[in-house]
Enzyme design. Structure first.
Site, PDB file in Angstrom:
ATOM      1  N   THR A 162       0.145   4.720   9.857  1.00  0.00           N
ATOM      2  CA  THR A 162       1.231   4.679   8.874  1.00  0.00           C
ATOM      3  C   THR A 162       1.300   6.012   8.136  1.00  0.00           C
ATOM      4  O   THR A 162       0.321   6.765   8.069  1.00  0.00           O
ATOM      5  CB  THR A 162       0.997   3.566   7.832  1.00  0.00           C
ATOM      6  OG1 THR A 162      -0.173   3.886   7.081  1.00  0.00           O
ATOM      7  CG2 THR A 162       0.852   2.205   8.495  1.00  0.00           C
ATOM      8  N   THR A 187      -4.627   1.413   6.529  1.00  0.00           N
ATOM      9  CA  THR A 187      -3.972   1.891   5.309  1.00  0.00           C
ATOM     10  C   THR A 187      -4.721   1.402   4.065  1.00  0.00           C
ATOM     11  O   THR A 187      -4.900   2.142   3.095  1.00  0.00           O
ATOM     12  CB  THR A 187      -2.507   1.414   5.271  1.00  0.00           C
ATOM     13  OG1 THR A 187      -1.877   1.788   6.490  1.00  0.00           O
ATOM     14  CG2 THR A 187      -1.759   2.041   4.116  1.00  0.00           C
ATOM     15  N   LYS A 238       5.371  -5.945  12.228  1.00  0.00           N
ATOM     16  CA  LYS A 238       5.061  -6.823  11.092  1.00  0.00           C
ATOM     17  C   LYS A 238       6.114  -7.923  10.957  1.00  0.00           C
ATOM     18  O   LYS A 238       5.819  -9.014  10.490  1.00  0.00           O
ATOM     19  CB  LYS A 238       4.986  -6.009   9.787  1.00  0.00           C
ATOM     20  CG  LYS A 238       3.684  -5.215   9.634  1.00  0.00           C
ATOM     21  CD  LYS A 238       3.670  -4.460   8.305  1.00  0.00           C
ATOM     22  CE  LYS A 238       2.455  -3.564   8.140  1.00  0.00           C
ATOM     23  NZ  LYS A 238       1.234  -4.282   7.753  1.00  0.00           N
ATOM     24  N   ARG A 267       0.827  -1.213   0.000  1.00  0.00           N
ATOM     25  CA  ARG A 267       0.000   0.000   0.000  1.00  0.00           C
ATOM     26  C   ARG A 267       0.863   1.266   0.000  1.00  0.00           C
ATOM     27  O   ARG A 267       0.499   2.277  -0.601  1.00  0.00           O
ATOM     28  CB  ARG A 267      -0.910   0.011   1.240  1.00  0.00           C
ATOM     29  CG  ARG A 267      -2.100  -0.930   1.158  1.00  0.00           C
ATOM     30  CD  ARG A 267      -1.757  -2.413   1.317  1.00  0.00           C
ATOM     31  NE  ARG A 267      -1.331  -2.806   2.656  1.00  0.00           N
ATOM     32  CZ  ARG A 267      -0.706  -3.939   2.948  1.00  0.00           C
ATOM     33  NH1 ARG A 267      -0.381  -4.806   2.016  1.00  0.00           N
ATOM     34  NH2 ARG A 267      -0.353  -4.219   4.184  1.00  0.00           N
ATOM     35  N   CYS A 305      -7.277  -3.232   8.377  1.00  0.00           N
ATOM     36  CA  CYS A 305      -6.040  -2.530   8.017  1.00  0.00           C
ATOM     37  C   CYS A 305      -6.462  -1.129   7.619  1.00  0.00           C
ATOM     38  O   CYS A 305      -7.163  -0.953   6.608  1.00  0.00           O
ATOM     39  CB  CYS A 305      -5.326  -3.223   6.856  1.00  0.00           C
ATOM     40  SG  CYS A 305      -3.931  -2.252   6.203  1.00  0.00           S
ATOM     41  N   CYS A 361      -3.665   2.241  13.161  1.00  0.00           N
ATOM     42  CA  CYS A 361      -2.940   1.189  12.437  1.00  0.00           C
ATOM     43  C   CYS A 361      -3.108  -0.063  13.274  1.00  0.00           C
ATOM     44  O   CYS A 361      -2.871  -0.028  14.489  1.00  0.00           O
ATOM     45  CB  CYS A 361      -1.459   1.539  12.286  1.00  0.00           C
ATOM     46  SG  CYS A 361      -0.456   0.145  11.707  1.00  0.00           S
TER      47      CYS A 361
END
Lengths: 235, 235
Positions: free
Chosen positions: B129, B87, B168, B51, B85, B199
């Protein structure tokens, strides 16, 4: 593109155990970055007919429902199938027969993991639902390896079921954990050289620290076997 | 039969956040027994195109991939769609347009949860993010409510991204948690009367105990909104 084969998960039996299993797959996967993880397709369906009633002859068999779930996952792209519920393996015939995907058997994975964790042990204690115990899937699989299975006595097995249903109801507190610690200790007193959590609810409360002999959680054993099948080059 | 509407989850961004979200749905569901939980269909696909690269114009848009995931989930039976998510919501156009299922928007759910948790607050701090921050989805949604969004300065925003990618990569240790505690404290110093974890990686390390003002995790806000949509009679 994700790596490896797409993993289909027949879940919801119970749902907390399903998410615990998915997290174990993540932990078992060698990955430095997000993109190196496996693609999982999960059908978490708490509406699967009751496995315990079915074995007592008091309800419909869950086998056709599990077969439909498996075929749905394969239609959606699953190439490897697994089912993080030991009891449901008693009714897995249609899941094993689905074309287009390999079924990774939780009982076989757990027996193999136990042989690795406790190679010389000839008596293994089993904490599992009464349906799994009655169906004899673990004693049969361990017998091939020359290993005997020790199960709780009748009163203790009733206690196992009480605690399993407490966990399914959301209780993962100290009393439930202490209950399983005592039940594991009884199996050790009865000669078990290793203890198997042959029900995916059990590892939601019981860890290796709680057991005085090698402890094998079927959830983790299946997760590791699934990663080996889906990513054969990596592990 | 399971209760309520079938929930489709576009996941894998990242996978740990996906399983955390599924567990939050379980916790948010009023249920005494396993059978009262919702059926979830999850596509956890870590292969969704990046993304961040897409918003920088350096990679393909993930929108078509997300659209395919959404249509696949609806074809498999999903009646409510969600995407844990933040983002990815920047690229959700095809997901919103899928026929046959209602999309529960994570940004809207989080803004609504923040208004409930901190009703009088007019400045909210955002940990998200850089792509979510740059796209402006939170400032736009909060502006409708007359609330201003405070974001970290350039150096601190770069630190947010370092820590998000550490999570992550599997690191949910003390250093990462302490990092987010400091970043949240900076936002409070800059006048934030509440802090939003915009996030889904952030709540894997940061809890309400770590923040001196009301703290809203987008993961939990979406889970609660999904349960309200899927089980309108129960909550």
């Amino acid at each position: 593109m994700s790596r490896g084969l797409v993993v289909g998960v027949l879940g919801g039996m119970g749902p907390a155990a399903t998410w615990d299993f998915c997290r174990e797959v993540l932990v078992a996967t060698p990955a430095e970055v997000e993109q190196e993880h496996l693609r999982l397709l999960v059908d978490s369906d708490p509406g699967v007919p009751n496995r315990h009633a079915a074995l007592r002859g008091e309800g419909a068999s869950p086998a056709p429902h599990l077969g439909r779930m498996a075929r749905g996952l394969v239609a959606a792209g699953a190439e490897v199938l697994c089912m993080p519920c030991n009891t449901a393996h008693v009714f897995a015939s249609e899941v094993r027969d689905v074309e287009g995907a390999q079924f990774v058997d939780m009982i076989e994975a757990t027996v193999a993991a136990t042989r690795l964790a406790a190679p010389g042990v000839t008596r293994v204690g089993l904490l599992a639902t009464t349906t799994t115990v009655t169906a004899g899937v673990y004693p049969q699989a361990f017998a091939v390896e020359g290993v005997e299975v020790v199960v709780p006595n009748e009163a203790s097995q009733a206690r196992v079921m009480e605690l399993v249903f407490a966990i399914k109801g959301g209780d993962v507190g100290k009393a439930v954990r202490d209950g399983f610690r005592s039940l594991a200790a009884e199996l050790v007193t009865d000669g078990a050289g290793a203890v198997v959590a042959g029900c995916t609810e059990v590892p939601l409360v019981l860890t290796a620290e709680d057991v005085s002999v090698p402890y094998v959680a079927s959830t983790r054993a299946l997760a590791e076997a699934v990663v080996r099948h889906a990513l054969p080059q990596a592990v």
